[in-house]
Design a protein around this motif. Structure first.
Motif, mmCIF file in Angstrom:
data_model
loop_
_atom_site.group_PDB
_atom_site.id
_atom_site.type_symbol
_atom_site.label_atom_id
_atom_site.label_comp_id
_atom_site.label_asym_id
_atom_site.label_seq_id
_atom_site.Cartn_x
_atom_site.Cartn_y
_atom_site.Cartn_z
ATOM 1 N N THR A 93 0.835 -1.200 0.000
ATOM 2 C CA THR A 93 0.000 0.000 0.000
ATOM 3 C C THR A 93 0.874 1.256 0.000
ATOM 4 O O THR A 93 1.842 1.346 0.748
ATOM 5 N N ALA A 94 0.519 2.217 -0.852
ATOM 6 C CA ALA A 94 1.273 3.473 -0.963
ATOM 7 C C ALA A 94 0.653 4.506 -0.036
ATOM 8 O O ALA A 94 -0.416 5.054 -0.328
ATOM 9 N N MET A 95 1.318 4.802 1.069
ATOM 10 C CA MET A 95 0.790 5.757 2.025
ATOM 11 C C MET A 95 0.902 7.200 1.533
ATOM 12 O O MET A 95 0.446 8.124 2.192
ATOM 13 N N THR A 96 1.499 7.395 0.371
ATOM 14 C CA THR A 96 1.548 8.724 -0.230
ATOM 15 C C THR A 96 0.297 9.017 -1.056
ATOM 16 O O THR A 96 0.138 10.136 -1.552
ATOM 17 N N VAL A 97 -0.573 8.031 -1.209
ATOM 18 C CA VAL A 97 -1.798 8.188 -2.002
ATOM 19 C C VAL A 97 -2.999 8.190 -1.066
ATOM 20 O O VAL A 97 -3.194 7.243 -0.293
ATOM 21 N N LYS A 98 -3.808 9.237 -1.109
ATOM 22 C CA LYS A 98 -4.918 9.387 -0.164
ATOM 23 C C LYS A 98 -5.857 8.194 -0.193
ATOM 24 O O LYS A 98 -6.256 7.681 0.859
ATOM 25 N N GLU A 99 -6.248 7.737 -1.367
ATOM 26 C CA GLU A 99 -7.175 6.609 -1.469
ATOM 27 C C GLU A 99 -6.634 5.376 -0.749
ATOM 28 O O GLU A 99 -7.378 4.649 -0.079
ATOM 29 N N GLU A 100 -5.340 5.158 -0.863
ATOM 30 C CA GLU A 100 -4.747 3.968 -0.255
ATOM 31 C C GLU A 100 -4.571 4.139 1.249
ATOM 32 O O GLU A 100 -4.698 3.174 2.010
ATOM 33 N N ARG A 101 -4.276 5.365 1.697
ATOM 34 C CA ARG A 101 -4.213 5.621 3.147
ATOM 35 C C ARG A 101 -5.559 5.351 3.797
ATOM 36 O O ARG A 101 -5.644 4.739 4.863
ATOM 37 N N ILE A 102 -6.611 5.823 3.151
ATOM 38 C CA ILE A 102 -7.956 5.634 3.695
ATOM 39 C C ILE A 102 -8.321 4.153 3.720
ATOM 40 O O ILE A 102 -8.878 3.647 4.706
ATOM 41 N N ALA A 103 -7.982 3.434 2.651
ATOM 42 C CA ALA A 103 -8.271 1.998 2.607
ATOM 43 C C ALA A 103 -7.515 1.247 3.700
ATOM 44 O O ALA A 103 -8.027 0.287 4.280
ATOM 45 N N ALA A 104 -6.292 1.677 4.004
ATOM 46 C CA ALA A 104 -5.511 1.045 5.065
ATOM 47 C C ALA A 104 -6.179 1.241 6.426
ATOM 48 O O ALA A 104 -6.261 0.312 7.238
ATOM 49 N N ALA A 105 -6.675 2.464 6.683
ATOM 50 C CA ALA A 105 -7.373 2.735 7.945
ATOM 51 C C ALA A 105 -8.642 1.891 8.039
ATOM 52 O O ALA A 105 -8.984 1.364 9.113
ATOM 53 N N GLU A 106 -9.349 1.740 6.939
ATOM 54 C CA GLU A 106 -10.563 0.923 6.924
ATOM 55 C C GLU A 106 -10.242 -0.542 7.177
ATOM 56 O O GLU A 106 -10.992 -1.242 7.878
ATOM 57 N N ALA A 107 -9.129 -1.034 6.624
ATOM 58 C CA ALA A 107 -8.735 -2.431 6.842
ATOM 59 C C ALA A 107 -8.457 -2.697 8.316
ATOM 60 O O ALA A 107 -8.838 -3.745 8.857
#
Length: 309
Positions: A93-107
């Motif tokens: 997951t790329a934590m520099t990309v907002k969509e992926e940061r949000i998906a990580a928090a949801e996971a």
């Protein structure tokens, strides 16, 4: 390998050695093999295997331990314990990309929402409280500051800020821990980008070696700090991740107090002094410390203005 093939009822068709695991092609698809030295992990691996199974059944995106043909979660061979997990498709997951940061928090929220740590085996999932990591890092950073006396004036206010954060944390952490243990939340405890697999719209968690019953706010805060380290501070960086987490499984009041206490901990500055203490690389240290100080100061200003939780 033959013993593992028999235990899982699979045939292995080739392996690739990686840093901490072995990738293997099997008749059931791509898998990861991991070895645990000694036999003291037997009961913990069993309890963790059951917890991950319950998380998968509830819809959490995690890589579970495959069960053997006799319903075990590991194989004992060659003076070690061996687990087999599916190789999840995707990339880190790329934590520099907002969509992926949000998906990580949801996971993380989906994992925490599943009450996997209840019942007679829950004691096997208990681990040292993660908040002690911040105290330990502060102590090592304080020791490292003695090696660079010309920078101690710069270090002192951040050291005091970290100590005040830990005093606040000591008062609220236990209540949050009791709340999360009653629910049975399994915390990953190392939600770094390399342990999150981006699958195009969703993130999945791998590598549960450090997992256990802990305060879920610590998982979320670790994730946010990885985003801070990789992006630098920007308004909304933390709040967007907290909001994403809350949409799946809202933080209770005790966990919010833990987050508030941790927000006062200057993690980036402490990290740079801690790393300096290990490497003693003065040439690399000064520019990294300057960057960390800038980010922490920006975060503090934004927090005081109320643009961050």
């Amino acid at each position: 390998m033959t013993r593992l093939e028999r235990a899982y009822g699979l045939s292995f068709r080739g392996t690739v050695r990686l840093r901490t695991v072995v990738g293997v092609k099997t008749s059931g698809g791509a898998m990861m093999i991991k070895r645990y030295k000694g036999t003291g992990m037997r009961r913990r691996l069993g309890a963790l295997g059951e917890a991950l199974d319950r998380a998968v059944q509830a819809g959490a995106e995690v890589a579970p331990y495959l069960q053997t043909r006799d319903n075990g979660y590991f194989v004992e061979a060659e003076e070690g314990l061996w687990t087999l997990q599916p190789w999840l498709p995707g990339r880190h997951t790329a934590m520099t990309v907002k969509e992926e940061r949000i998906a990580a928090a949801e996971a993380l929220a989906r994992l925490h929402a599943v009450p996997v740590g209840r019942g007679g085996r829950s004691a096997l999932l208990q681990v040292p409280p993660l908040w002690e990591k911040y105290r330990y890092r502060l102590e090592r950073a304080q020791e490292a500051s003695l090696r660079a006396t010309t920078l101690r004036d710069l270090w002192r206010p951040y050291a005091e800020q970290a100590r005040q954060s830990l005093l606040l944390l000591r008062g609220v952490n236990q209540r949050a821990l009791e709340t999360d243990m009653r629910h049975g939340s399994l915390c990953h405890r190392d939600p770094a980008p390399h342990n999150l697999i981006w699958q195009g719209g969703r993130s999945a968690l791998i590598d549960f070696d450090l997992a256990g019953l802990d305060v879920r706010a610590h998982d979320l805060y670790q994730l946010m700090n990885h985003a801070l380290y990789l992006n630098g501070w920007q308004p909304g960086l933390f709040s967007e991740m907290i909001e994403a987490y809350d949409r799946v499984y809202p933080l209770c009041q005790d966990n919010r107090r833990v987050i508030d206490a941790l927000m006062k901990y200057p993690a980036l500055v402490v990290r740079e002094w801690y790393d300096f203490g290990k490497a003693n690389d003065r040439r690399a240290f000064w520019p990294r410390l300057q960057w960390a100080v800038t980010q922490e100061d920006r975060r503090e200003r934004e927090t005081k203005k109320g643009t961050s939780p």
